[in-house]
Scaffold this motif. Structure first.
Motif, mmCIF file in Angstrom:
data_model
loop_
_atom_site.group_PDB
_atom_site.id
_atom_site.type_symbol
_atom_site.label_atom_id
_atom_site.label_comp_id
_atom_site.label_asym_id
_atom_site.label_seq_id
_atom_site.Cartn_x
_atom_site.Cartn_y
_atom_site.Cartn_z
ATOM 1 N N ALA A 57 0.850 -1.188 -0.124
ATOM 2 C CA ALA A 57 -0.026 -0.051 -0.037
ATOM 3 C C ALA A 57 0.924 1.124 -0.083
ATOM 4 O O ALA A 57 0.452 2.294 -0.134
ATOM 5 C CB ALA A 57 -1.038 0.099 1.378
ATOM 6 N N HIS A 59 3.151 2.829 -1.991
ATOM 7 C CA HIS A 59 3.302 3.783 -3.129
ATOM 8 C C HIS A 59 1.891 4.519 -3.405
ATOM 9 O O HIS A 59 2.027 5.764 -3.368
ATOM 10 C CB HIS A 59 3.878 3.140 -4.096
ATOM 11 C CG HIS A 59 5.157 2.495 -3.912
ATOM 12 N ND1 HIS A 59 6.266 3.383 -3.761
ATOM 13 C CD2 HIS A 59 5.614 1.418 -4.034
ATOM 14 C CE1 HIS A 59 7.270 2.783 -3.599
ATOM 15 N NE2 HIS A 59 7.032 1.345 -3.706
ATOM 16 N N GLY A 60 0.937 3.844 -3.114
ATOM 17 C CA GLY A 60 -0.496 4.451 -3.264
ATOM 18 C C GLY A 60 -0.661 5.498 -2.355
ATOM 19 O O GLY A 60 -1.009 6.634 -2.558
ATOM 20 N N GLY A 63 1.518 8.551 -2.928
ATOM 21 C CA GLY A 63 1.074 9.020 -4.163
ATOM 22 C C GLY A 63 -0.123 10.019 -3.927
ATOM 23 O O GLY A 63 -0.470 10.728 -4.881
ATOM 24 N N ARG A 64 -0.588 9.899 -3.019
ATOM 25 C CA ARG A 64 -1.877 10.602 -2.676
ATOM 26 C C ARG A 64 -1.467 12.269 -2.339
ATOM 27 O O ARG A 64 -0.371 12.489 -1.656
ATOM 28 C CB ARG A 64 -2.756 10.343 -1.469
ATOM 29 C CG ARG A 64 -3.651 8.928 -1.772
ATOM 30 C CD ARG A 64 -4.351 8.399 -0.547
ATOM 31 N NE ARG A 64 -4.655 7.197 -0.984
ATOM 32 C CZ ARG A 64 -6.148 7.078 -1.031
ATOM 33 N NH1 ARG A 64 -6.919 8.071 -0.730
ATOM 34 N NH2 ARG A 64 -6.670 5.847 -1.613
#
Ligand code: NAD
Length: 490
Positions: A57, A59-60, A63-64
């Protein structure tokens, strides 16, 4: 609270799960002695599964956008607010603190998510000219990746939130192991985080003991560690974490210095509050009180009076101002430290033993011990119970010397009518935080907080923006402007 025990599970990759080996542990309430929680207890494999989920989880989450993460933090705060009644009640019954203190801790936890949301929106970094006039240097703050978070039982929703709020705001993902005696409030907080829409895998909860903690700390899949707990375990964590970035918030043995010119009408009740709040189970508690000879008698008398007005009882009763200790190890340590002091010539002026007539043996009388000697364990080690140990000092220099003789150096307090004098003591105390004319346990969640270098109270700082800095790493990007398309601009 007679009745059914609550079953508590782990939360991995967005799903509530049982332990992979199927193990279930019973946890009794310190208030009633009855089993009130059946907890899915994990092992190394459960920790590894959570680390993997957090890794997938990360990188997600990174990236936010900053403002999206800030909104998630605010949503968690709202969810905590929505559930504040049941959260506070669970906290009281599981940890033992009076309901009013539990309500304050729940409100504090919610505020930490709001603070993180506000601070992340304001976080800025430097851009500057390089030595070479055609270079520009840009600095960024990036998340570490997967942060392992390990927390104690004394503020079991407040302390985890210090890390979780900052981790969500900064785009890290988390594997969190709460203390074994407070799994129910941990699961309730996890529920708020999930309900607030924090994405699956971003925060994972694994119950268990030292083995789970060790896996989280030492596994290559965690990239930074946030640990709050004892100095002894913190030092093991430091060894096992190796060179990972780490924030260690460890034990304290806070000196409170009451100088001869202090306003005693203010200093005594404030000091007593920092001795008996949360039954003394605070890393910032006033663990030893160093008094000048002129004020000694008045301070001891005032502390005994304050101990006499503490109402020990069931934490959900309105009249109760102090509940039971959380676990047997704390009660045993109280007994050992008091006996040691008495053997060395100290006098118990109030309390000094477990209280009779309660459902468990964890209810301890609010205690005042006078004539504590500098070589007593009460002076040298953290006691972590409802006790006011008094030592007499002849002058300001001796106060500083006795205070600093302890291996721990977290928080302290100085009471004096002379601000200059108080400031000079505060500057000389080897503590990370010193409060002047305010009790040692006061903290607003924003002030940088942590152990003094060279002592055993930890490494690093948390508090407001400081926690965001701790949970991020600085990245430098150097730009050559004279390359094709660039403009040298010196
Ligand atoms: P503890 O050190 O016994 O346990 C803390 C956490 O570490 C628990 O979750 C425990 O299960 C886990 N743990 C135990 N062994 C481990 C290992 N080998 N590897 C990894 N994790 C392991 O402390 P405690 O009794 O839960 O809490 C009380 C202590 O915490 C006191 O010393 C108190 O001063 C300190 N504390 C410090 C602060 C601070 O901000 N500095 C705040 C609160 C409490």
């Amino acid at each position: 609270m007679a009745g059914e025990a609550t079953t508590v599970r782990m939360h991995v990759d967005g799903t509530w799960v049982d332990a992979l080996a199927g193990e279930i542990t019973e946890v009794a309430s310190p208030v009633t002695g009855e089993v009130h929680t059946l907890v899915a207890s994990g092992g190394r494999d459960d920790a590894r599964a959570a680390i993997e989920a957090a890794g997938a989880a990360r990188h997600g989450m990174a990236g936010r956008g900053v403002h999206e993460r800030a909104a998630l933090c605010n949503a968690v705060a709202s969810e905590i607010d929505r559930c504040r009644g049941p959260l506070a009640e669970t906290l009281s019954l599981e940890q033992g603190k009076p309901l009013a203190e539990a309500q304050a801790e729940v409100a504090f936890a919610a505020q930490l998510y709001r603070d993180a949301a506000a601070a992340i929106g304001q976080l800025s970094t430097e851009t500057f000219a390089g030595r070479d006039p055609s270079k520009r240097v840009l600095t960024l703050r990036q998340p570490h990746g997967v942060v392992g978070v390990i927390t104690p039982w004394n503020f079991p929703i407040g302390i985890p939130s210090e890390y979780l709020a900052a981790a969500i705001a900064t785009g890290n993902t988390v594997v969190w192991k709460p203390a074994p005696t407070t799994p129910q409030i941990a699961a309730a907080l996890m529920d708020c985080i999930a309900e607030a829409g924090v994405p699956p895998g971003a925060v994972n909860l694994v119950h268990g003991g030292a083995e789970v903690g060790d896996e989280i700390v030492s596994n290559r899949g965690t990239h930074a560690i946030g640990f709050t707990g004892s100095a002894q375990v913190g030092e093991i964590v430091a060894q096992r974490a190796g060179a990972k970035p780490q924030l260690l918030e460890l034990g304290g043995n806070g000196p409170t210095v009451i100088l001869d010119d202090a306003d005693l009408a203010h200093a005594i009740p404030a000091t007593a509050q920092a001795c008996y709040m949360n039954a003394g189970q605070i890393c910032q508690s006033s663990e030893r009180i160093l008094v000048g000879e002129r004020v000694h008698d008045a301070v001891v008398e005032g502390l005994a009076e304050a101990a006499g007005s503490v109402r020990l009882g069931h934490p959900l009763d309105d009249a109760t101002t102090m509940g039971p200790l959380n676990n047997e190890a704390v009660a045993t340590k109280m007994e050992e430290h008091i006996q040691d002091a008495l053997d060395k010539g100290a006098l118990a002026v109030a309390g000094g033993r477990r209280a009779d007539g309660f459902p468990t043996r964890l209810f301890y009388e609010p205690t005042v011990v006078d004539a504590v000697t500098p070589d007593a364990l009460l002076n040298l080690e953290e006691t972590f119970g409802p006790i006011a140990p008094v030592l007499t000092v002849t002058d300001l220099d001796e106060a500083v010397e006795v205070a600093n003789a302890c291996e721990l150096g977290l928080c302290g307090a100085v009471f004096s009518g002379d601000l200059g004098k108080a400031l000079s003591v505060a500057e000389r105390l080897e503590c990370g935080v010193v409060n002047i004319n305010e009790h040692a346990a006061y903290w607003d969640g924003l002030t940088p907080f942590g152990g003094y270098s060279g002592k055993r109270s930890g490494v690093g700082r948390l508090g407001g923006k400081t926690t965001l800095l701790t949970l991020t790493q600085l990245k430098s990007i150097v730009i050559e402007q004279s390359s094709p398309g660039g403009h040298p601009n010196s």
